[in-house]
Design a protein around this motif. Structure first.
Motif, PDB file in Angstrom:
ATOM      1  N   ALA A  85      -1.918  -4.839   4.156  1.00  0.00           N
ATOM      2  CA  ALA A  85      -3.079  -4.297   4.867  1.00  0.00           C
ATOM      3  C   ALA A  85      -2.629  -3.477   6.070  1.00  0.00           C
ATOM      4  CB  ALA A  85      -3.998  -5.441   5.299  1.00  0.00           C
ATOM      5  N   ASP A  86      -1.542  -3.901   6.717  1.00  0.00           N
ATOM      6  CA  ASP A  86      -1.026  -3.194   7.875  1.00  0.00           C
ATOM      7  C   ASP A  86      -0.549  -1.799   7.511  1.00  0.00           C
ATOM      8  OD1 ASP A  86       0.026  -3.233  10.723  1.00  0.00           O
ATOM      9  OD2 ASP A  86       1.907  -2.945   9.641  1.00  0.00           O
ATOM     10  N   VAL A  87       0.214  -1.684   6.432  1.00  0.00           N
ATOM     11  CA  VAL A  87       0.722  -0.372   6.022  1.00  0.00           C
ATOM     12  C   VAL A  87      -0.416   0.532   5.550  1.00  0.00           C
ATOM     13  CG1 VAL A  87       2.059   0.785   4.223  1.00  0.00           C
ATOM     14  CG2 VAL A  87       3.091  -1.045   5.556  1.00  0.00           C
ATOM     15  N   LEU A  88      -1.384  -0.025   4.823  1.00  0.00           N
ATOM     16  CA  LEU A  88      -2.533   0.775   4.397  1.00  0.00           C
ATOM     17  C   LEU A  88      -3.273   1.332   5.610  1.00  0.00           C
ATOM     18  CD1 LEU A  88      -3.982  -1.437   1.509  1.00  0.00           C
ATOM     19  CD2 LEU A  88      -2.710   0.699   1.262  1.00  0.00           C
ATOM     20  N   ALA A  89      -3.452   0.508   6.633  1.00  0.00           N
ATOM     21  CA  ALA A  89      -4.155   0.954   7.837  1.00  0.00           C
ATOM     22  C   ALA A  89      -3.375   2.055   8.551  1.00  0.00           C
ATOM     23  CB  ALA A  89      -4.383  -0.237   8.764  1.00  0.00           C
ATOM     24  N   LYS A  90      -2.054   1.868   8.686  1.00  0.00           N
ATOM     25  CA  LYS A  90      -1.238   2.883   9.355  1.00  0.00           C
ATOM     26  C   LYS A  90      -1.240   4.192   8.577  1.00  0.00           C
ATOM     27  CE  LYS A  90       1.845  -0.407  11.665  1.00  0.00           C
ATOM     28  NZ  LYS A  90       3.174  -1.055  11.670  1.00  0.00           N
ATOM     29  N   ALA A  91      -1.155   4.098   7.236  1.00  0.00           N
ATOM     30  CA  ALA A  91      -1.160   5.320   6.429  1.00  0.00           C
ATOM     31  C   ALA A  91      -2.496   6.039   6.517  1.00  0.00           C
ATOM     32  CB  ALA A  91      -0.843   4.966   4.976  1.00  0.00           C
ATOM     33  N   ALA A  92      -3.591   5.274   6.517  1.00  0.00           N
ATOM     34  CA  ALA A  92      -4.922   5.890   6.573  1.00  0.00           C
ATOM     35  C   ALA A  92      -5.158   6.587   7.906  1.00  0.00           C
ATOM     36  CB  ALA A  92      -5.993   4.833   6.330  1.00  0.00           C
ATOM     37  N   HIS A  93      -4.568   6.063   8.985  1.00  0.00           N
ATOM     38  CA  HIS A  93      -4.815   6.616  10.317  1.00  0.00           C
ATOM     39  C   HIS A  93      -3.671   7.492  10.821  1.00  0.00           C
ATOM     40  CE1 HIS A  93      -7.817   3.371  10.139  1.00  0.00           C
ATOM     41  NE2 HIS A  93      -8.496   4.127  10.967  1.00  0.00           N
ATOM     42  N   PRO A 110       2.948  13.257  -4.912  1.00  0.00           N
ATOM     43  CA  PRO A 110       2.003  12.165  -5.157  1.00  0.00           C
ATOM     44  C   PRO A 110       2.461  10.870  -4.484  1.00  0.00           C
ATOM     45  CG  PRO A 110       2.464  13.353  -7.193  1.00  0.00           C
ATOM     46  CD  PRO A 110       3.434  13.857  -6.168  1.00  0.00           C
ATOM     47  N   VAL A 111       1.485  10.091  -4.010  1.00  0.00           N
ATOM     48  CA  VAL A 111       1.748   8.814  -3.349  1.00  0.00           C
ATOM     49  C   VAL A 111       0.951   7.725  -4.047  1.00  0.00           C
ATOM     50  CG1 VAL A 111       1.634   7.497  -1.202  1.00  0.00           C
ATOM     51  CG2 VAL A 111       2.179   9.943  -1.133  1.00  0.00           C
ATOM     52  N   VAL A 112       1.629   6.637  -4.379  1.00  0.00           N
ATOM     53  CA  VAL A 112       0.996   5.493  -5.034  1.00  0.00           C
ATOM     54  C   VAL A 112       1.157   4.274  -4.150  1.00  0.00           C
ATOM     55  CG1 VAL A 112       1.022   3.966  -7.053  1.00  0.00           C
ATOM     56  CG2 VAL A 112       1.455   6.417  -7.337  1.00  0.00           C
ATOM     57  N   PHE A 113       0.049   3.575  -3.889  1.00  0.00           N
ATOM     58  CA  PHE A 113       0.080   2.317  -3.151  1.00  0.00           C
ATOM     59  C   PHE A 113      -0.277   1.182  -4.103  1.00  0.00           C
ATOM     60  CE2 PHE A 113      -0.882   5.476   0.124  1.00  0.00           C
ATOM     61  CZ  PHE A 113      -0.067   5.086   1.190  1.00  0.00           C
ATOM     62  N   ALA A 114       0.505   0.110  -4.071  1.00  0.00           N
ATOM     63  CA  ALA A 114       0.206  -1.095  -4.845  1.00  0.00           C
ATOM     64  C   ALA A 114      -0.030  -2.232  -3.850  1.00  0.00           C
ATOM     65  CB  ALA A 114       1.340  -1.432  -5.802  1.00  0.00           C
ATOM     66  N   PRO A 115      -1.268  -2.431  -3.413  1.00  0.00           N
ATOM     67  CA  PRO A 115      -1.544  -3.428  -2.382  1.00  0.00           C
ATOM     68  C   PRO A 115      -1.285  -4.856  -2.857  1.00  0.00           C
ATOM     69  CG  PRO A 115      -3.350  -1.845  -2.563  1.00  0.00           C
ATOM     70  CD  PRO A 115      -2.464  -1.651  -3.756  1.00  0.00           C
ATOM     71  N   ALA A 116      -0.920  -5.707  -1.909  1.00  0.00           N
ATOM     72  CA  ALA A 116      -0.787  -7.141  -2.150  1.00  0.00           C
ATOM     73  C   ALA A 116      -1.063  -7.850  -0.834  1.00  0.00           C
ATOM     74  CB  ALA A 116       0.605  -7.484  -2.681  1.00  0.00           C
ATOM     75  N   MET A 117      -2.026  -8.754  -0.851  1.00  0.00           N
ATOM     76  CA  MET A 117      -2.422  -9.477   0.364  1.00  0.00           C
ATOM     77  C   MET A 117      -3.390 -10.576  -0.029  1.00  0.00           C
ATOM     78  SD  MET A 117      -4.875  -6.445   1.808  1.00  0.00           S
ATOM     79  CE  MET A 117      -3.691  -5.207   1.238  1.00  0.00           C
ATOM     80  N   HIS A 118      -3.771 -11.403   0.927  1.00  0.00           N
ATOM     81  CA  HIS A 118      -4.747 -12.432   0.628  1.00  0.00           C
ATOM     82  C   HIS A 118      -6.121 -11.807   0.360  1.00  0.00           C
ATOM     83  CE1 HIS A 118      -2.067 -15.756   1.357  1.00  0.00           C
ATOM     84  NE2 HIS A 118      -3.053 -16.598   1.092  1.00  0.00           N
ATOM     85  N   THR A 119      -6.924 -12.503  -0.400  1.00  0.00           N
ATOM     86  CA  THR A 119      -8.217 -11.991  -0.838  1.00  0.00           C
ATOM     87  C   THR A 119      -9.076 -11.553   0.341  1.00  0.00           C
ATOM     88  OG1 THR A 119      -8.172 -13.425  -2.787  1.00  0.00           O
ATOM     89  CG2 THR A 119     -10.309 -12.553  -2.136  1.00  0.00           C
TER      90      THR A 119
END
Length: 422
Positions: A85-93, A110-119
């Motif tokens: 979630a931290d990396v997704l937030a930094k990338a989005a902002h 192209p950039v691909v994100f494969a998220p993994a975190m608690h529900t």
């Protein structure tokens, strides 16, 4: 191809080792860029040994080579797995506090994100907003799998199987367009089974390979995919929500429910036309003489039902997903969206003889927009990695898809679907 594998600080970081192996063994040059937190799970020597390239999380290492700019600019693909979630937030902002986030800012591939975190983290409104932002900019964000998480928790947030992430990345590297972004797609796959007794059933030879290829390619092209899988033993495609069923009745219920808010429904499953009129509660025992005949009854025609529901909900007019078709109240796409019916319906027809004649008759009878017709038999279509087909188009000319990998046929189908939204 030059691939940058970004690894962020989640427990699933160890699974990225398998993804790295898949890339290197298929001939790609891989540069691993971990975050500082990721190195607490898997050390730099491991990444360096597996990739054959130097590993650093800092922009201050080898400054003379300007790695914070060079790595991203030279890449053909950047994949972040796991993406926290931290990396997704930094990338989005657009934050750039380490080598990975700098690489994401400078990459023009192209950039691909494969998220993994608690529900709870995946479902938080902030994470959902960040994911939508990244997708709106053209990044592929693969929905996480549902399963066991850290500790005793279970739910959406599990890193998809590395082999399935790899399959999505291969499709992205092929340069397929991101023309299904924002589309909700339902794909059925596999073959239904109709129980005779608790042990025996009536079934068919479908493996689900074609339906899974359709799901994987749709994810790579940006769609939100629901896969209804009938008796399939394949691993879940990364990014697709999978509903598992057995019988035609279960498949019908799942497809009709999922199609309520879908833009496209693709009926690639081999659905049993008949089922036993009565199911025995106990195993039928072998006795002297001939067994009692099994009386069959017809199963519902799910594809025809989808077409009829769409016709009725659109005021009795056939809905065809072409922008310039005149229908009451707006375009056909407007009617489909307003009435809760799919704008595009794609059917599959497996034939052993008179392939095109039978296909043309089915296209008219079923009320679908596209019908993928192929010949089946020993060594043809079912259970094989390759396929050939003719795609019949309502109101248009047939499209021949030559023999080749089932992913090629899947892309040909999505090309035709995307054109109807254009």
């Amino acid at each position: 191809m030059k691939v940058v594998l970004g690894v962020s600080g989640g427990i699933a970081a160890y699974k990225a080792c398998e993804l790295l192996r898949l890339f290197t063994e298929s001939g790609h040059e891989v540069r691993v860029v971990p975050t500082r937190e990721a190195l607490k799970f898997v050390g730099a020597p491991t990444w360096a040994a597996l990739s054959g390239n130097p590993v650093s999380a800092e922009v201050w290492d080898d400054v003379h080579e300007v790695p914070h700019v060079r790595i991203g600019k030279q890449a053909d693909l950047v994949v972040v797995a796991p993406a926290t979630a931290d990396v997704l937030a930094k990338a989005a902002h657009g934050l750039a506090g380490d080598l990975l986030t700098n690489t994401l800012l400078t990459a023009r591939c192209p950039v691909v994100f494969a998220p993994a975190m608690h529900t709870e983290m995946w479902q938080h409104p902030a994470t959902r907003a960040n994911v939508e932002t990244l997708r709106s900019r053209g990044s592929v964000v693969i929905d996480p799998a549902v399963g066991r998480l850290t500790g005793a928790d279970t739910g959406p947030g599990r890193l998809p199987d590395p082999a399935e992430i790899f399959e999505v990345c291969l499709r992205v590297l092929r340069g397929r367009p991101r023309d299904l972004v924002g589309r909700k797609i339902v794909v059925s796959a596999g073959g239904t089974r109709e129980a005779i007794d608790p042990v025996r059933y009536i079934g068919n030879r479908s493996s689900g390979l074609q339906g899974y290829a359709l799901a994987r390619t749709a994810v790579a092209r940006g769609a939100e995919v629901t896969l209804v899988a009938a008796n399939v033993t394949l691993p879940d495609p990364a990014g697709a929500a999978v509903t598992r069923v057995q019988s035609t009745a279960e498949l019908r219920e799942a497809v009709l429910a999922a199609s309520e808010d879908a833009d496209v429904v693709v009926m690639a499953a081999a659905v049993a036309d008949f089922r036993p009129a009565a199911r025995h509660d106990t195993k039928i025992k072998k006795t002297d003489g001939e067994p009692e005949p099994i009386r069959l009854t017809k199963n519902p025609d799910i594809l025809a039902e989808l077409g009829e529901r769409r016709r009725q909900r659109s005021g009795g007019a056939a809905v065809v997903a072409v922008a310039d078709v005149a229908v009451p109240g707006g375009s056909a796409m407007d009617v489909a969206g307003a009435k809760g019916v799919p704008a595009v319906i794609v059917g599959f027809a497996a034939e052993t003889h008179d392939v095109l004649a039978n296909g043309q008759a089915k296209l008219a009878r079923k009320g679908c927009d596209l019908l993928v017709v192929n010949q089946v038999g020993e060594g043809l279509a079912f259970g094989t990695p390759d396929n050939a087909a003719t795609v019949l188009v309502a109101g248009g000319d047939p499209v021949e898809v030559p023999f080749g990998p089932k992913e090629d046929l899947a892309d040909a189908v999505w090309d035709l679907v995307a054109a109807r939204f254009a």
